[in-house]
Design a protein around this motif. Structure first.
Motif, PDB file in Angstrom:
ATOM      1  N   ILE A   1       0.536  -0.811   0.171  1.00  0.00           N
ATOM      2  CA  ILE A   1       0.292  -0.100  -0.084  1.00  0.00           C
ATOM      3  C   ILE A   1       0.639   1.334   0.259  1.00  0.00           C
ATOM      4  CG2 ILE A   1      -1.388   1.212   1.506  1.00  0.00           C
ATOM      5  CD1 ILE A   1      -3.181  -0.761   2.270  1.00  0.00           C
ATOM      6  N   ALA A   2       2.301   1.120   1.021  1.00  0.00           N
ATOM      7  CA  ALA A   2       2.580   2.502   0.607  1.00  0.00           C
ATOM      8  C   ALA A   2       3.700   2.442   0.024  1.00  0.00           C
ATOM      9  CB  ALA A   2       3.918   1.914   1.800  1.00  0.00           C
ATOM     10  N   SER A   3       3.587   1.773  -1.049  1.00  0.00           N
ATOM     11  CA  SER A   3       4.766   1.595  -1.838  1.00  0.00           C
ATOM     12  C   SER A   3       3.632   2.153  -3.540  1.00  0.00           C
ATOM     13  CB  SER A   3       4.807   0.710  -3.117  1.00  0.00           C
ATOM     14  OG  SER A   3       5.924   0.689  -3.531  1.00  0.00           O
ATOM     15  N   HIS A   4       2.599   1.592  -3.365  1.00  0.00           N
ATOM     16  CA  HIS A   4       1.459   1.800  -4.385  1.00  0.00           C
ATOM     17  C   HIS A   4       1.249   4.034  -4.543  1.00  0.00           C
ATOM     18  CE1 HIS A   4       2.182  -1.529  -6.461  1.00  0.00           C
ATOM     19  NE2 HIS A   4       0.589  -2.024  -6.707  1.00  0.00           N
ATOM     20  N   LEU A   5       0.975   4.324  -3.174  1.00  0.00           N
ATOM     21  CA  LEU A   5       1.085   5.349  -2.563  1.00  0.00           C
ATOM     22  C   LEU A   5       1.504   6.365  -2.968  1.00  0.00           C
ATOM     23  CD1 LEU A   5      -0.826   5.030   1.113  1.00  0.00           C
ATOM     24  CD2 LEU A   5      -2.103   6.076  -0.965  1.00  0.00           C
ATOM     25  N   ILE A   6       3.255   6.255  -3.002  1.00  0.00           N
ATOM     26  CA  ILE A   6       4.028   6.633  -3.965  1.00  0.00           C
ATOM     27  C   ILE A   6       4.185   6.432  -4.861  1.00  0.00           C
ATOM     28  CG2 ILE A   6       6.478   6.538  -4.256  1.00  0.00           C
ATOM     29  CD1 ILE A   6       6.335   8.072  -1.829  1.00  0.00           C
ATOM     30  N   ALA A   7       3.526   5.470  -5.729  1.00  0.00           N
ATOM     31  CA  ALA A   7       3.577   5.260  -7.319  1.00  0.00           C
ATOM     32  C   ALA A   7       2.402   6.135  -7.697  1.00  0.00           C
ATOM     33  CB  ALA A   7       3.235   3.810  -7.481  1.00  0.00           C
ATOM     34  N   VAL A   8       1.074   6.025  -7.479  1.00  0.00           N
ATOM     35  CA  VAL A   8       0.261   6.648  -7.860  1.00  0.00           C
ATOM     36  C   VAL A   8       0.137   8.530  -7.849  1.00  0.00           C
ATOM     37  CG1 VAL A   8      -1.388   4.739  -7.771  1.00  0.00           C
ATOM     38  CG2 VAL A   8      -1.258   6.650  -5.953  1.00  0.00           C
ATOM     39  N   GLY A   9       0.641   8.775  -6.398  1.00  0.00           N
ATOM     40  CA  GLY A   9       0.934   9.956  -6.083  1.00  0.00           C
ATOM     41  C   GLY A   9       2.129  11.139  -6.764  1.00  0.00           C
ATOM     42  N   THR A  10       3.151  10.236  -6.942  1.00  0.00           N
ATOM     43  CA  THR A  10       4.462  10.762  -7.667  1.00  0.00           C
ATOM     44  C   THR A  10       3.580  10.902  -9.313  1.00  0.00           C
ATOM     45  OG1 THR A  10       5.430   8.870  -8.260  1.00  0.00           O
ATOM     46  CG2 THR A  10       6.035  10.037  -6.083  1.00  0.00           C
ATOM     47  N   PHE A  11       2.991   9.858  -9.463  1.00  0.00           N
ATOM     48  CA  PHE A  11       2.485   9.929 -10.823  1.00  0.00           C
ATOM     49  C   PHE A  11       2.030  10.768 -10.939  1.00  0.00           C
ATOM     50  CE2 PHE A  11       0.141   6.934 -13.943  1.00  0.00           C
ATOM     51  CZ  PHE A  11       0.627   8.029 -15.021  1.00  0.00           C
TER      52      PHE A  11
ATOM     53  N   VAL B   1       0.927   4.178   7.423  1.00  0.00           N
ATOM     54  CA  VAL B   1       1.723   3.577   7.075  1.00  0.00           C
ATOM     55  C   VAL B   1       3.116   3.026   7.873  1.00  0.00           C
ATOM     56  CG1 VAL B   1       2.378   1.129   5.856  1.00  0.00           C
ATOM     57  CG2 VAL B   1       0.381   2.762   5.063  1.00  0.00           C
ATOM     58  N   ASN B   2       3.929   3.821   7.683  1.00  0.00           N
ATOM     59  CA  ASN B   2       5.537   4.094   7.595  1.00  0.00           C
ATOM     60  C   ASN B   2       4.958   4.244   9.781  1.00  0.00           C
ATOM     61  OD1 ASN B   2       6.447   4.515   5.606  1.00  0.00           O
ATOM     62  ND2 ASN B   2       6.538   6.433   5.222  1.00  0.00           N
ATOM     63  N   ASP B   3       4.458   4.426   9.989  1.00  0.00           N
ATOM     64  CA  ASP B   3       3.828   5.130  11.812  1.00  0.00           C
ATOM     65  C   ASP B   3       4.201   3.396  12.261  1.00  0.00           C
ATOM     66  OD1 ASP B   3       4.840   7.501  12.467  1.00  0.00           O
ATOM     67  OD2 ASP B   3       2.854   8.151  12.388  1.00  0.00           O
TER      68      ASP B   3
ATOM     69  N   MET C   1      -4.370  -1.574  -4.109  1.00  0.00           N
ATOM     70  CA  MET C   1      -4.476  -1.184  -2.775  1.00  0.00           C
ATOM     71  C   MET C   1      -5.955  -1.434  -2.322  1.00  0.00           C
ATOM     72  SD  MET C   1      -3.110   2.633  -2.150  1.00  0.00           S
ATOM     73  CE  MET C   1      -3.507   4.206  -3.491  1.00  0.00           C
ATOM     74  N   GLN C   2      -7.059  -1.931  -2.862  1.00  0.00           N
ATOM     75  CA  GLN C   2      -8.086  -1.845  -2.044  1.00  0.00           C
ATOM     76  C   GLN C   2      -8.025  -3.837  -2.137  1.00  0.00           C
ATOM     77  OE1 GLN C   2     -10.496  -0.732  -5.459  1.00  0.00           O
ATOM     78  NE2 GLN C   2     -10.728   1.259  -4.242  1.00  0.00           N
TER      79      GLN C   2
END
Lengths: 380, 168
Positions: A117-127, A147-149, A279-280
Motif C-alpha cells: 500500500i505504501a509503495s503504491h501510494l508513492i507510485a500514484v502520488g508521484t505519478f 503506514v510508516n508509523d 491497494m484495495q
C-alpha cells in the motif's frame, strides 16, 4: 495549409536536438538519465542511461553471512524493502530446509501488504505530481506516513525494515498494533474512494493518460514486463496466485487487470488504475490475515551459523514493481556463493527505448511514472 | 510439462547438445552446448507443447577452480506454468556465447549486465556496452578473483574502516 504560411515555412532549417534529461531531473524517480533525441516536441528516441545508483548489492552478498545479508536486501528497493527481505529469506529457507512458523507467515503477509500500500501510494502520488497535479501527491504521502508509523510499531524502522528473517519475522505483532492496523484500514478504504473522486476520474487526468504509450501483450512477453505493468496489458498473472508462496493460497483476493476502459488496453491510464485497485485488494488481504492470525512463535529456531547444503534456487515474489526473483547459489559454506536479484524495474526500463519513439516529450514523463520504475531497483 | 518430458523433447530435437538433467533439485536444470543455445531457446519458445514465452532471468556464475564461467537462463511458460533452467559452460579466458536477443528482446539488457559484471561477450549483440558501471571501469566485479582498481578518476576507492576511525 494556408498558402502564405507554407511559403513562409519554406527554407526554414530544422534539425534534431539531443537533450540530456536527468540524472537530477525531479520526475525521473531517483537518479535516472535519458539521452533524448527530439524533433521539436516529438521524440525520435529516448535512450535510458542507468547505473547511477549501483551499490553492488550482489557482490556484497558473497562477502557476508546468510543472516547478515538480510539488511542489505532492504536497499535493493527501498520503497518496498519488505519484499526483498521476503524473497531472500524464502530462497535461504528452501535451500536450508527451514520451516517458517505459521504465525510468522501471517506476520509476513501483513507487513508485505502494508508495504505494498505504501509503495503504491508513492507510485500514484508521484505519478500525479509528475504530470502536474500536486495536491494528490500530498494526500498520498499523508496516508503513507500512517503506514510508516505502523511499520515503525511493527519493526522499529520506517523505510529499511530488516523485519523478515530466515525462519520467520524479527518481532511479533502485538494485539495493540493489530487494532491500530484495523483502525488504519477503516480510515484508508474510504480515502481510496476520495482519491478516485479527486484524481482517477478527473477528466484532465484521463485525457492526459488515455491512449498514451500502450504496451501490447507481445511486447510485454518479449521484454518480460511484470507485475502491475503486465496486468495492465490484460494478462491476469500474479505470482501470489499463480506460483503460490507463503499463506496466499488461503486468502481471498481479486487480481485487477487493465481493461482499456478509458483508452487503449495497456496504456498509461490502465497502469495507473491497476495500482489503485491493488491497494484495495491489499486492504482485504490484511483484514483477513488479522482475523486468521494464529497463536504461536513468530520465528522458527534457526542455527546462528546458518549453512544450507550446496545447491541453487530461483524464488519469485510478487513485489509492487512485479516479479522479484532471487537466484541464490550455495556451496555449503557460511556465505552465499552468489546472490542474483532480478527486478521488475530493470526489464521495464529496457522497454522505454522502444515505447518512446514518436511520443511527445511530456508523455515520456507520464510513461516513466506509469511504469513506476525505481532507480535503486534498476541499479541494485 | 515435467522436466523429464522437456528433456526428452530436447534430446530428440538436438541429439548430443543437451545433457546433465538434474530434476531432483527444486528447479529442473539442463546443460546445453554453447553452440546450440540460441536454437534451443527458439525451439523452447515456439514449440506448441512447451511455449516458454518469457526469459525470466539471465545471469552468470563464476567458478575459478574449475576454470569456467556459466551463463544461466531461467525460462518460464505462462501457458503451461512450467519452468526450466538452462546452463552453458564457457571458458574464463575467452567467454563468448551467441546472443539470445533474437528470441527474447529482454536479453539485450540482461546480456549487457552480464557483459558488464562478468566480461562475457555476447556474439551478435546489437549494443554491447557496459550498463551499470562507467565505460572506463577496469575489470569485471562479479568474477571471484576481481581486484578493485585503486582509484577511479583520481578518487581513491579505499576507505579506512569506520570502527578504526572511531577508536582513534
Amino acid at each position: 495549409m494556408d498558402e502564405t504560411l507554407r511559403s513562409e515555412g519554406e527554407g526554414l532549417h530544422t534539425e534534431d536536438m539531443t537533450i540530456s534529461m536527468g540524472p537530477q531531473h525531479p520526475s525521473t524517480h531517483g537518479v535516472l538519465r535519458f539521452v533524448i533525441k527530439t524533433d521539436g516536441e516529438v521524440m525520435r528516441e529516448a535512450i535510458p542511461d542507468v547505473g547511477y545508483l549501483h551499490r553492488s548489492i550482489e557482490k556484497i552478498g558473497e562477502k557476508v553471512t546468510w543472516h547478515g545479508y538480510v539488511p542489505y536486501t532492504d536497499r535493493a528497493d527501498y520503497l518496498a524493502a519488505m519484499f526483498a527481505n521476503q524473497g531472500f529469506c524464502m530462497a535461504a529457507e528452501r535451500l536450508g530446509g527451514v520451516e517458517v512458523t505459521r504465525r510468522g507467515e501471517f506476520c509476513r503477509v501483513i507487513a508485505c501488504e502494508l508495504n505494498r500500500i505504501a509503495s503504491h501510494l508513492i507510485a500514484v502520488g508521484t505519478f500525479a505530481q509528475d504530470i502536474g497535479a500536486v495536491t494528490p501527491f500530498i494526500h498520498a504521502l499523508r496516508e503513507r506516513e500512517t503506514v510508516n508509523d505502523l511499520m515503525e510499531e511493527i519493526c522499529g524502522a520506517r523505510l529499511t525494515y530488516n523485519y523478515i528473517r530466515i525462519g520467520g519475522v524479527g518481532y511479533d505483532i502485538t494485539p495493540q498494533t493489530c487494532d491500530r492496523i484495523t483502525q488504519f484500514l477503516d480510515h484508508f478504504e474510504p480515502i481510496v474512494d476520495e482519491f478516485n473522486r479527486l484524481l482517477s476520474y478527473n477528466k484532465i487526468f484521463i485525457e492526459r493518460l488515455a491512449h498514451v504509450a500502450p504496451i501490447t501483450k507481445e511486447d510485454a512477453f518479449q521484454y518480460n514486463i511484470v507485475g502491475p505493468n503486465l496486468r495492465a496489458c490484460g494478462v491476469k498473472w500474479d505470482i501470489r496466485r499463480d506460483i503460490p508462496y507463503s499463506v496466499y493460497p488461503e486468502l481471498e483476493f481479486d487480481i485487477p487487470v487493465g481493461t482499456g476502459e478509458k483508452g487503449t488496453l495497456g496504456d498509461c491510464y490502465d497502469r495507473y488504475i491497476v495500482r489503485i485497485l491493488e491497494m484495495q485488494e491489499s486492504c482485504k488481504i490484511v483484514r483477513q490475515c488479522l482475523k486468521m492470525l494464529p497463536k504461536g512463535p513468530a520465528i522458527a529456531k534457526v542455527a546462528r551459523k546458518f549453512k544450507p547444503p550446496a545447491g541453487e534456487i530461483y524464488v519469485r515474489v510478487e513485489a509492487p514493481r512485479g516479479d522479484m526473483g532471487f537466484y541464490v547459489v550455495s556451496d555449503g559454506s557460511e556465505y552465499p556463493y552468489r546472490v542474483r536479484i532480478r527486478t521488475g524495474s530493470f526489464t521495464a526500463m529496457s522497454l522505454i527505448d522502444k515505447l518512446s519513439r514518436g511520443l511527445m516529450v511530456a508523455d515520456l514523463i507520464a510513461l516513466i511514472a506509469s511504469l513506476d520504475v525505481d532507480a535503486p531497483e534498476i541499479d541494485r | 510439462m515435467e522436466a523429464k518430458g522437456i528433456y526428452a523433447r530436447l534430446e530428440q530435437r538436438f541429439p548430443g547438445k543437451v545433457s546433465g538433467l538434474k530434476d531432483a533439485v527444486a528447479d529442473p536444470l539442463l546443460m546445453v552446448d554453447a553452440q546450440a543455445i540460441v536454437e534451443v531457446g527458439r525451439f523452447l519458445r515456439d514449440e506448441p507443447e512447451l511455449r516458454f514465452e518469457i526469459l525470466s532471468d539471465l545471469t552468470a556464475l563464476d567458478f575459478p577452480k574449475e576454470e569456467k564461467l556459466q551463463v544461466v537462463y531461467h525460462l518460464y511458460s505462462y501457458t503451461f506454468r512450467h519452468q526450466v533452467v538452462l546452463k552453458v559452460d564457457l571458458s574464463r579466458e575467452a567467454a563468448c556465447v551467441s546472443t539470445m536477443e533474437g528470441v527474447w528482446k529482454v536479453a539485450n539488457w540482461f546480456e549487457r549486465e552480464v557483459f558488464d559484471l562478468f566480461g562475457v561477450v555476447f556474439d551478435g549483440h546489437s549494443d554491447l556496452r557496459r550498463i551499470l558501471l562507467p565505460e572506463d571501469w577496469e575489470g569485471y566485479p562479479l568474477r571471484k578473483d576481481y581486484v578493485e582498481q585503486e582509484e577511479y578518476d583520481g578518487i581513491s576507492t579505499e576507505r579506512a574502516p569506520l570502527v578504526e576511525k572511531l577508536l582513534r
